[in-house]
Scaffold this motif. Structure first.
Motif, PDB file in Angstrom:
ATOM      1  N   PRO A 306       6.611   5.606  -7.518  1.00 31.93           N
ATOM      2  CA  PRO A 306       5.943   6.911  -7.531  1.00 31.93           C
ATOM      3  C   PRO A 306       5.048   7.103  -6.301  1.00 31.93           C
ATOM      4  CG  PRO A 306       5.738   5.822  -9.656  1.00 31.93           C
ATOM      5  CD  PRO A 306       6.292   4.806  -8.700  1.00 31.93           C
ATOM      6  N   LEU A 307       4.804   8.357  -5.960  1.00 33.11           N
ATOM      7  CA  LEU A 307       4.008   8.688  -4.788  1.00 33.11           C
ATOM      8  C   LEU A 307       2.583   8.152  -4.897  1.00 33.11           C
ATOM      9  CD1 LEU A 307       4.158  10.140  -2.083  1.00 33.11           C
ATOM     10  CD2 LEU A 307       3.430  12.242  -3.236  1.00 33.11           C
ATOM     11  N   PHE A 308       2.003   8.182  -6.118  1.00 35.00           N
ATOM     12  CA  PHE A 308       0.625   7.704  -6.256  1.00 35.00           C
ATOM     13  C   PHE A 308       0.531   6.183  -6.060  1.00 35.00           C
ATOM     14  CE2 PHE A 308       1.983   6.937 -10.618  1.00 35.00           C
ATOM     15  CZ  PHE A 308       1.276   5.808 -10.994  1.00 35.00           C
ATOM     16  N   VAL A 309       1.622   5.465  -6.333  1.00 32.64           N
ATOM     17  CA  VAL A 309       1.641   4.023  -6.062  1.00 32.64           C
ATOM     18  C   VAL A 309       1.675   3.786  -4.552  1.00 32.64           C
ATOM     19  CG1 VAL A 309       2.886   1.855  -6.406  1.00 32.64           C
ATOM     20  CG2 VAL A 309       2.754   3.514  -8.275  1.00 32.64           C
ATOM     21  N   VAL A 310       2.447   4.609  -3.839  1.00 34.12           N
ATOM     22  CA  VAL A 310       2.473   4.527  -2.379  1.00 34.12           C
ATOM     23  C   VAL A 310       1.070   4.749  -1.822  1.00 34.12           C
ATOM     24  CG1 VAL A 310       3.367   5.572  -0.261  1.00 34.12           C
ATOM     25  CG2 VAL A 310       4.881   5.270  -2.234  1.00 34.12           C
ATOM     26  N   GLN A 311       0.357   5.755  -2.374  1.00 34.79           N
ATOM     27  CA  GLN A 311      -0.992   6.052  -1.906  1.00 34.79           C
ATOM     28  C   GLN A 311      -1.935   4.884  -2.174  1.00 34.79           C
ATOM     29  OE1 GLN A 311      -1.925   8.731  -0.105  1.00 34.79           O
ATOM     30  NE2 GLN A 311      -3.877   7.613   0.086  1.00 34.79           N
ATOM     31  N   THR A 312      -1.782   4.243  -3.331  1.00 39.85           N
ATOM     32  CA  THR A 312      -2.602   3.067  -3.653  1.00 39.85           C
ATOM     33  C   THR A 312      -2.347   1.947  -2.653  1.00 39.85           C
ATOM     34  OG1 THR A 312      -2.590   3.610  -6.023  1.00 39.85           O
ATOM     35  CG2 THR A 312      -3.138   1.345  -5.431  1.00 39.85           C
ATOM     36  N   LEU A 313      -1.076   1.758  -2.278  1.00 40.42           N
ATOM     37  CA  LEU A 313      -0.730   0.713  -1.315  1.00 40.42           C
ATOM     38  C   LEU A 313      -1.304   1.020   0.071  1.00 40.42           C
ATOM     39  CD1 LEU A 313       2.966  -0.041  -2.369  1.00 40.42           C
ATOM     40  CD2 LEU A 313       0.946  -1.448  -2.785  1.00 40.42           C
ATOM     41  N   LYS A 314      -1.423   2.299   0.406  1.00 37.38           N
ATOM     42  CA  LYS A 314      -2.075   2.668   1.669  1.00 37.38           C
ATOM     43  C   LYS A 314      -3.548   2.248   1.647  1.00 37.38           C
ATOM     44  CE  LYS A 314       0.787   6.652   2.979  1.00 37.38           C
ATOM     45  NZ  LYS A 314       0.803   8.129   3.202  1.00 37.38           N
ATOM     46  N   GLU A 315      -4.203   2.477   0.509  1.00 38.17           N
ATOM     47  CA  GLU A 315      -5.604   2.069   0.363  1.00 38.17           C
ATOM     48  C   GLU A 315      -5.716   0.539   0.439  1.00 38.17           C
ATOM     49  OE1 GLU A 315      -7.048   3.670  -3.300  1.00 38.17           O
ATOM     50  OE2 GLU A 315      -6.347   5.701  -2.839  1.00 38.17           O
ATOM     51  N   TYR A 316      -4.749  -0.127  -0.172  1.00 30.96           N
ATOM     52  CA  TYR A 316      -4.745  -1.590  -0.140  1.00 30.96           C
ATOM     53  C   TYR A 316      -4.542  -2.101   1.289  1.00 30.96           C
ATOM     54  CZ  TYR A 316      -3.160  -6.399  -0.867  1.00 30.96           C
ATOM     55  OH  TYR A 316      -3.009  -7.754  -0.789  1.00 30.96           O
ATOM     56  N   HIS A 317      -3.683  -1.432   2.046  1.00 28.67           N
ATOM     57  CA  HIS A 317      -3.431  -1.842   3.426  1.00 28.67           C
ATOM     58  C   HIS A 317      -4.700  -1.729   4.271  1.00 28.67           C
ATOM     59  CE1 HIS A 317      -1.688  -1.655   7.561  1.00 28.67           C
ATOM     60  NE2 HIS A 317      -0.931  -2.620   7.060  1.00 28.67           N
ATOM     61  N   ALA A 318      -5.521  -0.729   3.954  1.00 28.30           N
ATOM     62  CA  ALA A 318      -6.798  -0.587   4.677  1.00 28.30           C
ATOM     63  C   ALA A 318      -7.695  -1.787   4.400  1.00 28.30           C
ATOM     64  CB  ALA A 318      -7.482   0.713   4.242  1.00 28.30           C
ATOM     65  N   TRP A 319      -7.736  -2.227   3.137  1.00 25.43           N
ATOM     66  CA  TRP A 319      -8.512  -3.435   2.796  1.00 25.43           C
ATOM     67  C   TRP A 319      -7.935  -4.645   3.511  1.00 25.43           C
ATOM     68  CZ3 TRP A 319      -6.960  -8.049   0.687  1.00 25.43           C
ATOM     69  CH2 TRP A 319      -7.982  -8.935   0.310  1.00 25.43           C
ATOM     70  N   TRP A 320      -6.613  -4.756   3.499  1.00 25.31           N
ATOM     71  CA  TRP A 320      -5.907  -5.884   4.123  1.00 25.31           C
ATOM     72  C   TRP A 320      -6.248  -5.973   5.611  1.00 25.31           C
ATOM     73  CZ3 TRP A 320      -2.377  -7.295   7.802  1.00 25.31           C
ATOM     74  CH2 TRP A 320      -1.568  -8.406   7.565  1.00 25.31           C
ATOM     75  N   THR A 321      -6.237  -4.819   6.272  1.00 29.12           N
ATOM     76  CA  THR A 321      -6.543  -4.763   7.698  1.00 29.12           C
ATOM     77  C   THR A 321      -7.995  -5.147   7.973  1.00 29.12           C
ATOM     78  OG1 THR A 321      -4.903  -2.991   7.962  1.00 29.12           O
ATOM     79  CG2 THR A 321      -6.494  -3.295   9.753  1.00 29.12           C
TER      80      THR A 321
END
Length: 436
Positions: A306-321
């Motif tokens: 789902p699109l909202f899961v993609v958005q969550t992963l974007k937020e997670y990528h920011a933490w990862w970075t």
């Protein structure tokens, strides 16, 4: 020294005999290289089984599992000559495995005294780890009063020069092995004997004649519609972005935890909302986290999220970075794995279980495992009309029959709904005709 004898058939010419003798010698040498020419009438089952496990082509973790099973097989059956092994030997072994107290897996040690002992001895976690021959993380686990193995407790106690009972409280599991667990022993023994039969070292595979453990089929544990909705609402409130991202992916993809840990950022296609599964990550003792292939070729697949899961992963990528920037040169995330330790190193797949348990305890939610979420994914898809072949492509099962056997509860529900629909079509028409 090993030798073999080849007898020249009557009527064979000298030239042909020499040529065939050389061929037989080459075959014998090849068998020696693979360890398969070491056996004669005195060969024990243990000797043959040890070589079979060593030479069998399988995943590293599978081989680790075989070696773990051999720890019980060798003392019980290893001394018996391969040619003398009988069904009753195997049946006695299976009965022994079913006795109380045989299961060591539930054993654990726990200590409330370690913090005071470390303080009294002026020991740090690292110093105790070095003296014990275990990791600092394991020492930390024990010091914080969490469960550790008997072996770990013994190593720590030895380093402290105290009896283990003076440092730890030992909890022993008095339960027998489950029938399903005993079946793993039976399958391994049968596979070994099948190879021996193929090589004509035994007349027959006696495991086929032995009475097997009776395994009672259990329905896969899963969340129903309402439980899954409740679970999702709790995930969306989770403040730990790593846990939130991991649980969302498990729920909406049904992937295995090893596949989850094998994901890299390049496997995500945000524009198409796809997660590509190409590999798995496994932990092996003394070797750490290793990259490996998926469970089978069918497990290489892509799943839409789902699109909202993609958005969550974007937020997670920011933490990862942000973690990558904070660690700088100490960053260990060269593989670009999604789910990492603080320094970017790949996580042990067991960490996923720990995150889920922590999440469930916080919300007082019924116990489930990462694999339960895989079952939930499959069950809800079947219940909502997804056919078995399509589901097979999503879950990565090698055989559609596995899905049919595992998710019979959901399939029966769909069958009942189909029958009700047919009844409605047929009887509805009859009722309409009568009224007319």
């Amino acid at each position: 020294m090993r030798s073999t004898i080849w007898h020249v058939p009557d009527g064979m010419t000298s030239a042909k005999a020499e040529k065939e003798a050389n061929r037989q010698a080459a075959l014998f040498e090849e068998k020696l290289k693979t360890g398969m020419a070491l056996y004669d009438g005195n060969t024990t089952f243990g000797e043959y089984a040890e070589q079979w496990v060593k030479n069998h082509q399988c995943a590293g973790k599978t081989k680790d599992g075989y070696q773990e099973l051999m720890k019980r097989i060798q003392p019980a059956l290893g001394h018996i000559r391969l040619s003398k092994l009988q069904p009753h030997h195997l049946e006695a072994f299976y009965q022994n495995l079913a006795e109380k107290g045989i299961n060591q897996r539930g054993n654990y040690a726990i200590s409330e005294k370690l913090p005071l002992l470390l303080k009294a001895e002026h020991l740090t976690y690292d110093k105790l780890a070095a003296a014990s021959g275990i990791s600092s993380f394991t020492v930390s686990t024990a010091v914080h009063g969490k469960h550790v193995s008997f072996q770990t407790a013994q190593k720590i106690s030895k380093a402290l020069k105290k009896p283990v009972e003076a440092v730890f409280t030992l909890h022993k599991n008095e339960n027998p092995l489950s029938a399903n667990c005993i079946m793993h022993y039976h399958r391994l023994i049968s596979a070994i004997l099948s190879k021996a039969e193929q090589e004509q070292l035994v007349v027959r595979n006696v495991a086929r004649l032995a009475e097997k453990p009776r395994v009672i089929h259990k329905e896969a544990a899963y969340l129903d519609d309402e439980q899954a909705k409740q679970f999702l609402s709790l995930i969306l409130e989770e403040p730990d972005i790593r846990i939130k991202s991991a649980l969302l992916l498990l729920l909406f993809t049904g992937m295995r935890r090893e596949e989850l840990c094998g994901l890299s950022w390049s496997d995500l296609d945000e524009s198409s909302q796809l997660v590509h599964i190409y590999r798995s990550s496994q932990y092996r003792p003394h070797m750490g986290e290793l990259e490996g292939p998926t469970k089978n070729p069918s497990s290489v697949r892509a799943i839409k999220i789902p699109l909202f899961v993609v958005q969550t992963l974007k937020e997670y990528h920011a933490w990862w970075t942000s973690q990558q920037i904070a660690f700088g040169k100490e960053w260990q995330g060269k593989l670009q794995r999604l789910f990492i330790q603080e320094n970017g190193s790949p996580i042990n797949p067991d960490t996923i279980n720990y995150w889920l348990e922590k999440f469930l305890r916080k919300h007082n939610f019924p116990h489930i495992t990462p694999h339960s979420l895989r079952h939930t994914f499959a069950t809800l898809n079947i219940s909502n009309g997804v056919d078995i072949r399509t589901l097979q492509s999503l879950t990565g099962h090698a055989q559609a029959s596995t899905l049919v056997n595992t998710y019979s509860h959901a399939i029966k529900s769909r069958q009942a709904a189909a029958c009700d629909a047919l009844e409605e079509v047929l009887t509805g028409n009859l009722a309409a005709e009568k009224q007319a």
